[in-house]
Design a protein around this motif. Sequence first.
Motif, short mmCIF file in Angstrom:
data_model
loop_
_atom_site.label_atom_id
_atom_site.label_comp_id
_atom_site.label_asym_id
_atom_site.label_seq_id
_atom_site.Cartn_x
_atom_site.Cartn_y
_atom_site.Cartn_z
N GLY A 1 13.20 3.85 0.72
CA GLY A 1 13.51 2.60 0.98
C GLY A 1 12.15 1.82 1.94
N VAL A 2 11.87 1.09 1.61
CA VAL A 2 10.97 0.39 3.03
C VAL A 2 11.86 -1.02 3.00
CG1 VAL A 2 9.24 -0.27 1.89
CG2 VAL A 2 9.06 0.03 3.92
N THR A 3 11.09 -1.49 4.20
CA THR A 3 11.72 -2.53 4.84
C THR A 3 11.19 -3.27 6.57
OG1 THR A 3 13.58 -4.29 5.17
CG2 THR A 3 13.96 -2.92 5.84
N GLN B 1 1.27 -1.25 0.37
CA GLN B 1 0.24 0.10 0.06
C GLN B 1 0.60 1.11 0.65
OE1 GLN B 1 -3.51 -0.22 2.99
NE2 GLN B 1 -2.67 -2.40 3.31
N LEU B 2 1.84 1.16 0.44
CA LEU B 2 2.57 2.23 0.80
C LEU B 2 3.40 2.09 0.42
CD1 LEU B 2 3.63 4.94 2.65
CD2 LEU B 2 5.87 2.36 3.09
N GLN B 3 3.97 1.85 -0.70
CA GLN B 3 4.08 1.79 -2.83
C GLN B 3 3.44 2.36 -3.19
OE1 GLN B 3 6.15 -2.70 -2.93
NE2 GLN B 3 7.82 -1.46 -4.13
N VAL B 4 2.28 1.82 -3.73
CA VAL B 4 1.01 2.91 -4.53
C VAL B 4 0.85 3.80 -4.40
CG1 VAL B 4 -1.01 2.25 -5.00
CG2 VAL B 4 0.58 -0.02 -4.86
N ARG B 5 0.62 4.22 -3.01
CA ARG B 5 0.51 5.64 -2.56
C ARG B 5 2.04 6.87 -2.52
NH1 ARG B 5 -4.36 6.20 0.32
NH2 ARG B 5 -5.82 4.51 0.92
N ARG C 1 8.00 -0.17 -9.04
CA ARG C 1 7.28 -1.27 -10.17
C ARG C 1 8.51 -2.22 -10.95
NH1 ARG C 1 2.91 0.82 -10.54
NH2 ARG C 1 0.84 -0.11 -9.50
N LYS C 2 9.64 -0.77 -11.03
CA LYS C 2 10.25 -1.09 -12.71
C LYS C 2 12.08 -1.49 -11.94
CE LYS C 2 8.65 2.32 -15.91
NZ LYS C 2 8.92 3.52 -16.99
N ARG C 3 11.96 -1.18 -10.19
CA ARG C 3 12.91 -1.62 -9.69
C ARG C 3 13.29 -2.53 -8.70
NH1 ARG C 3 17.70 1.44 -9.21
NH2 ARG C 3 19.19 0.67 -7.22
N GLY C 4 14.17 -3.49 -8.36
CA GLY C 4 13.93 -4.43 -7.52
C GLY C 4 14.43 -3.95 -6.44
N ARG C 5 15.06 -4.21 -5.40
CA ARG C 5 15.59 -3.73 -4.17
C ARG C 5 16.23 -3.07 -4.29
NH1 ARG C 5 13.09 -8.27 1.06
NH2 ARG C 5 11.26 -8.79 -0.37
N PHE C 6 17.41 -2.53 -2.67
CA PHE C 6 18.53 -2.10 -3.21
C PHE C 6 19.20 -1.78 -1.89
CE2 PHE C 6 15.47 1.02 -2.11
CZ PHE C 6 16.50 1.71 -1.07
N ASN C 7 20.12 -2.18 -1.22
CA ASN C 7 20.73 -2.29 0.06
C ASN C 7 21.29 -0.43 0.74
OD1 ASN C 7 23.26 -1.22 -1.58
ND2 ASN C 7 23.45 -3.95 -1.64
N ALA C 8 21.64 -0.50 1.91
CA ALA C 8 22.44 0.41 2.07
C ALA C 8 23.59 0.48 2.47
CB ALA C 8 20.69 1.17 3.55
N LYS D 1 12.48 -2.51 -0.51
CA LYS D 1 11.93 -2.17 -1.54
C LYS D 1 11.87 -0.56 -1.82
CE LYS D 1 9.13 -6.19 -1.14
NZ LYS D 1 7.79 -6.64 -0.66
N PRO D 2 11.50 -0.24 -2.85
CA PRO D 2 12.14 1.43 -3.12
C PRO D 2 10.41 1.23 -3.45
CG PRO D 2 11.84 0.04 -5.14
CD PRO D 2 12.50 -0.82 -4.16
N LEU D 3 10.34 3.00 -2.95
CA LEU D 3 9.36 3.48 -2.77
C LEU D 3 9.17 5.07 -3.41
CD1 LEU D 3 8.83 4.16 1.16
CD2 LEU D 3 7.59 2.80 -0.24
N GLY D 4 8.40 5.73 -4.21
CA GLY D 4 8.08 6.64 -5.78
C GLY D 4 7.81 6.32 -6.64
N ALA D 5 7.87 7.30 -7.40
CA ALA D 5 7.98 7.19 -9.00
C ALA D 5 8.84 5.79 -9.73
CB ALA D 5 8.05 8.14 -9.86
N GLY D 6 8.47 4.63 -10.17
CA GLY D 6 9.21 3.63 -10.99
C GLY D 6 9.35 2.37 -10.26
#
Length: 413
Positions: A285-287, A265-269, A310-317, A303-308
């Motif tokens: 991002g969110v985890t 839900q957070l990714q969509v909003r 859906r086109k990006r997988g996960r990332f690290n910090a 998991k990335p938040l914001g625009a795009g």
Amino acid sequence: MASRSRSASTDPSFRLTPLQRSALLALSHHRLALTSQLQRMLRSATSTQQYLRKSLAGLRDAGLADRVHRPRGGDSVWFATAAGTDLAQQHGGVQERPYRMDLKRAQGPLQHHTLDVVEAGLCFLEHARSNGIVMTPWAWTPEVAHRIRDGQRPRRSFNETHIISDAVIDVVLPQKHQNGTWHFHAFLEIDRGTESVQRLASKVTAYERYYRYRPGADHKDLKKLRTTTRALPELAWSERYTWFPALLVILAGQSEKNLRSRIEQLQVRTTPVPVSFDHNSFRAGVTTLEELRTHGPGAEIFKPLGAGWRKRGRFNARLVDEPAPEPAPGPKPDPVEERKATQAAMQHTITEQDRELAELRKEKDLAEALLAAAHEDNAELHRKLQTQQREAENRALAEHAPYARKRLFRKRR
């Protein structure tokens, strides 16, 4: 507590041990911490939890710290008293804050949230230690306020003009490309499901606003400045951070199913929020806290938040990530040539605008001609309709005339 404690400031025989000093600084800085969390923070100063418990008991006896018992025999929650916080500020290393922890607040509803903030910071601390990176328990600061807009009339409240981060991580790291250092920054937002997803998404939007915020210049002023030779005001975050911190939203306090649903839900909003994953850009991002605790920030768990998204997988910090080396500066341009290039660019822009204006005028003339032709067609159609209507009326009169004469003749008789 008062019956068994003595004043550390009035008792000349009381001296803080190095472990007690570190524990008092940690409690004053982080406000709350479990016994096990303190042991993980200060593991270089203590090898057994028993020694740490004895040191904490000494602080409690001196009236510098106190604890809250947790149900079912869990770890105690420790906090620094007002006297302990004053002493920690005198030693230095702890930022002076008006907010003070006490027994009522330590037992309040924010206890779990504060402990989760400490736990998230510990995950980064343990990851840094495992990679040979120097990081202290004071590398993340809780409750940091950032101004995101100017106060205007009608007077705005503090919450409207500021975003308060649950914690900010700031670590100085050695730079690989050249002799020097660079900074790793991150905003931590801990969410336990006590507020709506929409409210959490609005926080992401507020951080993006902080990324673009320039003090003393609203949206209209920026439009005027772009058309003049005056320089734009500096970005607010550039005065505090070398790079814009990545926003890391960490969810906790719910079942795994609810956490997955909340992330989706957070990714969509947050889809309308412009997000980029380049260095010195707005990244979000969110985890979950469980993933962060299990895999660490070095794994691709965000998991990335914001625009795009859906086109990006996960990332690290990862703390070992660093920006690419900046290219060597070229020769300083000639002011005369630079002015000529600027004038040429302006002339090109004016020419393009004149061409677009001419095309718009042609389109306007064509539209007016089509409108005039449409008016003529409508007038001709109206005349035809009137002619047909008159002809129909005349035919109707001609057909009914004999019957009208017969009725008139009968009335006369």
